[in-house]
Motif scaffolding. Sequence first.
Motif, PDB file in Angstrom:
ATOM      1  N   VAL A  20       8.929  12.776   1.201  1.00 29.30           N
ATOM      2  CA  VAL A  20       8.421  11.564   0.562  1.00 29.30           C
ATOM      3  C   VAL A  20       6.953  11.727   0.189  1.00 29.30           C
ATOM      4  O   VAL A  20       6.135  12.153   1.001  1.00 29.30           O
ATOM      5  CB  VAL A  20       8.580  10.341   1.496  1.00 29.30           C
ATOM      6  N   THR A  21       6.638  11.385  -1.056  1.00 28.04           N
ATOM      7  CA  THR A  21       5.272  11.389  -1.567  1.00 28.04           C
ATOM      8  C   THR A  21       5.084  10.152  -2.424  1.00 28.04           C
ATOM      9  O   THR A  21       5.988   9.787  -3.182  1.00 28.04           O
ATOM     10  CB  THR A  21       5.005  12.631  -2.448  1.00 28.04           C
ATOM     11  N   THR A  22       3.918   9.523  -2.327  1.00 27.55           N
ATOM     12  CA  THR A  22       3.620   8.397  -3.208  1.00 27.55           C
ATOM     13  C   THR A  22       2.606   8.847  -4.246  1.00 27.55           C
ATOM     14  O   THR A  22       1.893   9.830  -4.062  1.00 27.55           O
ATOM     15  CB  THR A  22       3.080   7.188  -2.419  1.00 27.55           C
ATOM     16  N   LYS A  56       0.840  -1.199   0.000  1.00 25.57           N
ATOM     17  CA  LYS A  56       0.000   0.000   0.000  1.00 25.57           C
ATOM     18  C   LYS A  56       0.875   1.249   0.000  1.00 25.57           C
ATOM     19  O   LYS A  56       2.034   1.226   0.422  1.00 25.57           O
ATOM     20  CB  LYS A  56      -0.901   0.000   1.230  1.00 25.57           C
ATOM     21  N   SER A  57       0.310   2.346  -0.470  1.00 26.38           N
ATOM     22  CA  SER A  57       1.054   3.609  -0.557  1.00 26.38           C
ATOM     23  C   SER A  57       1.604   4.048   0.799  1.00 26.38           C
ATOM     24  O   SER A  57       2.736   4.523   0.895  1.00 26.38           O
ATOM     25  CB  SER A  57       0.168   4.701  -1.142  1.00 26.38           C
ATOM     26  N   ALA A  58       0.818   3.882   1.860  1.00 27.01           N
ATOM     27  CA  ALA A  58       1.282   4.279   3.196  1.00 27.01           C
ATOM     28  C   ALA A  58       2.493   3.452   3.624  1.00 27.01           C
ATOM     29  O   ALA A  58       3.431   3.979   4.232  1.00 27.01           O
ATOM     30  CB  ALA A  58       0.153   4.139   4.215  1.00 27.01           C
ATOM     31  N   ALA A  59       2.489   2.161   3.292  1.00 28.96           N
ATOM     32  CA  ALA A  59       3.622   1.298   3.636  1.00 28.96           C
ATOM     33  C   ALA A  59       4.854   1.677   2.814  1.00 28.96           C
ATOM     34  O   ALA A  59       5.981   1.665   3.326  1.00 28.96           O
ATOM     35  CB  ALA A  59       3.257  -0.165   3.415  1.00 28.96           C
ATOM     36  N   LEU A  60       4.647   2.020   1.548  1.00 34.11           N
ATOM     37  CA  LEU A  60       5.763   2.450   0.710  1.00 34.11           C
ATOM     38  C   LEU A  60       6.365   3.746   1.247  1.00 34.11           C
ATOM     39  O   LEU A  60       7.583   3.889   1.333  1.00 34.11           O
ATOM     40  CB  LEU A  60       5.289   2.628  -0.734  1.00 34.11           C
ATOM     41  N   LYS A  61       5.517   4.672   1.640  1.00 34.28           N
ATOM     42  CA  LYS A  61       6.006   5.935   2.211  1.00 34.28           C
ATOM     43  C   LYS A  61       6.800   5.665   3.484  1.00 34.28           C
ATOM     44  O   LYS A  61       7.878   6.228   3.681  1.00 34.28           O
ATOM     45  CB  LYS A  61       4.835   6.874   2.500  1.00 34.28           C
ATOM     46  N   LYS A  62       6.295   4.769   4.334  1.00 37.97           N
ATOM     47  CA  LYS A  62       7.002   4.408   5.570  1.00 37.97           C
ATOM     48  C   LYS A  62       8.381   3.822   5.246  1.00 37.97           C
ATOM     49  O   LYS A  62       9.381   4.166   5.887  1.00 37.97           O
ATOM     50  CB  LYS A  62       6.196   3.420   6.399  1.00 37.97           C
TER      51      LYS A  62
END
Length: 175
Positions: free
Chosen positions: A38-40, A22-28
Amino acid sequence: MSEGKRWAGLLRAVNVGGRTLKSAALKKSALDAGFTDVTTLLAWGNVVFTATGTEQRVRKRLEQAIAADAGFTVEVLLRSKTQLQKLLDANPFPDGDGAHVVINFLDGAAPAGLADRLAQVPGNERLKVAGHEVWVDFVDGIGRSKLAAKLPALVRPRLVTGRNLNTLRRLVELL
């Protein structure tokens, strides 16, 4: 410490085949790697960030952080704003639909003879191999394309991940 460089991280083969990120996990993961700003973008493995270090080192840090957080390995290709803008400016299919013109990013120079191998796959796609990218205009759409399914095998030993022109434009804006 230097300011760092802005990068677009293009993840290969996420959110397909059970490899969900998920985008939130990628950002983390990008933050865990020590990156800033950081931005996804979208749910297909696009992350924009600022990082210090060489391209290879930045790539490795992001791949390691994703593996630690997600529990699986993901290859990442990096491109700068300058690199992406040059691609937009050199679009060989300016009359193509932004959703159907796809830039396939390779992790190195295209293998010898790639253009000929791609041209042998039946279909109506328009093709251009240039440096570390393979441009494809999926005139009839990607879903029915035989080339879309065969492309990863045809570019071996190179890794490949594709983004359409609409996504490329948005990444340049974010950078």
